[in-house]
Design an enzyme around this catalytic site. Sequence first.
Site, PDB file in Angstrom:
ATOM      1  N   THR A 314      42.166  39.537  32.821  1.00 32.15           N
ATOM      2  CA  THR A 314      41.498  40.569  32.091  1.00 32.15           C
ATOM      3  C   THR A 314      42.326  40.913  30.967  1.00 32.15           C
ATOM      4  OG1 THR A 314      40.841  42.939  32.423  1.00 32.15           O
ATOM      5  CG2 THR A 314      42.804  42.360  33.634  1.00 32.15           C
ATOM      6  N   HIS A 366      50.736  41.537  48.190  1.00 33.06           N
ATOM      7  CA  HIS A 366      51.974  41.148  48.945  1.00 33.06           C
ATOM      8  C   HIS A 366      51.702  40.385  50.152  1.00 33.06           C
ATOM      9  CE1 HIS A 366      56.051  40.891  48.869  1.00 33.06           C
ATOM     10  NE2 HIS A 366      56.496  41.948  48.811  1.00 33.06           N
TER      11      HIS A 366
END
Length: 395
Positions: A314, A366
């Site tokens: 993006t 994560h």
Amino acid sequence: MSVEIKVPSVGESISEVQIGAWHAAEGKWVAQDSEIVELETDKATFDVPAPMDGIIIEILKKTGEMAAVGEVIGYLEEAERPAGVEEPAPEKSPAKAEAAPAPTASQSASTGSGERVMPAAARVMAEKGLSPADVKGTGPGGRILKEDALNYQASSGSDNGAYREEEIVPMSPIRKKIAERLVEAQSNAALLTTFNEVDMSAVMELRTKYKDMFLKKFDVKLGFMSFFVKAVVDGLNQYPQINAEIRGTDLVFRNYYDIGIAVGGGKGLVVPILRNAERLSFADIELKINDFGQRAKANKISLEELQGGTFTITNGGVYGSLLSTPIVNPPQSGVLGMHGIQERPVAINGQVVIRPMMYIALTYDHRVVDGREAVVFLKRVKEVLEEPSRMLMEV
């Protein structure tokens, strides 16, 4: 002869749509195959074309209302093109239908002086105390349309400078889906963001050197995004965790790279996919992104082009962003954020020099990606952008 305007089938899994903007108001003439109303789903926007030349005589579903596939949302009466109408054109401000189903054109109000007032216009004029004799009609046959009444009201100053209003607009399916996905990402993933900065000198020099030849040969401009796509594919190839996703209790690794490119559309941000980006040349990438951008503005991106994706890029820099934390698009595990390029003083070989610098950010899940992999992946993206030849030499 009048025909029904129905909601067409727009996808196997879609049974209901939201009515978007009507491009033609009641009483307006439209040409065959011209776009008359938008239909919105949670993934894309579609337009319904006029099946024949005619006049919109009744709108049953207003903007923001839901309608089932196959449901009648209005009626079109066959009519030849009125004199003086050279070519069809959409309204600058798309008309909205009123809350209650509007009467047909044959039930429009008439005045003693011969003016014909469409139902929506009649309601506006009644609310504001306007006389049909004061308002000039611009519809077929001199019909007074809703926008005629509103335009007269604004130009005459009938609100004495004290006109204030609030407009309640239902959330579009696309905006609802964006909201759901963002909340899902924040709630279900362990998101962290790591940052770095890139000296864009080498990329800018290459663009300057080859932009004219590139444009002449491929008929598209050489932009920054193709360099970033190439750099991301290089990084994902070396650190496959960032291209993986959680599926149930398994981790799914891929040997292909479907890169989502976030582009601003007519109804908000959409993320069409560059399939098998590892096989695309610079020209392929730029041509596809250019096509995505044009069709996104016209709400012409198909559902299939928005589905899937293994990683997203993006670019907030096109809107002026200096630094941000992009959010992962589930079930992907990573998203790269590009930002604005600014000339800043940096230290190189003990000397302070001015260089065009860009901050880049990687947000990652994560649960899939360890901090080390995230940091070295972003470092690799930085390195190959600062020395693009490393991609060719694979070093």
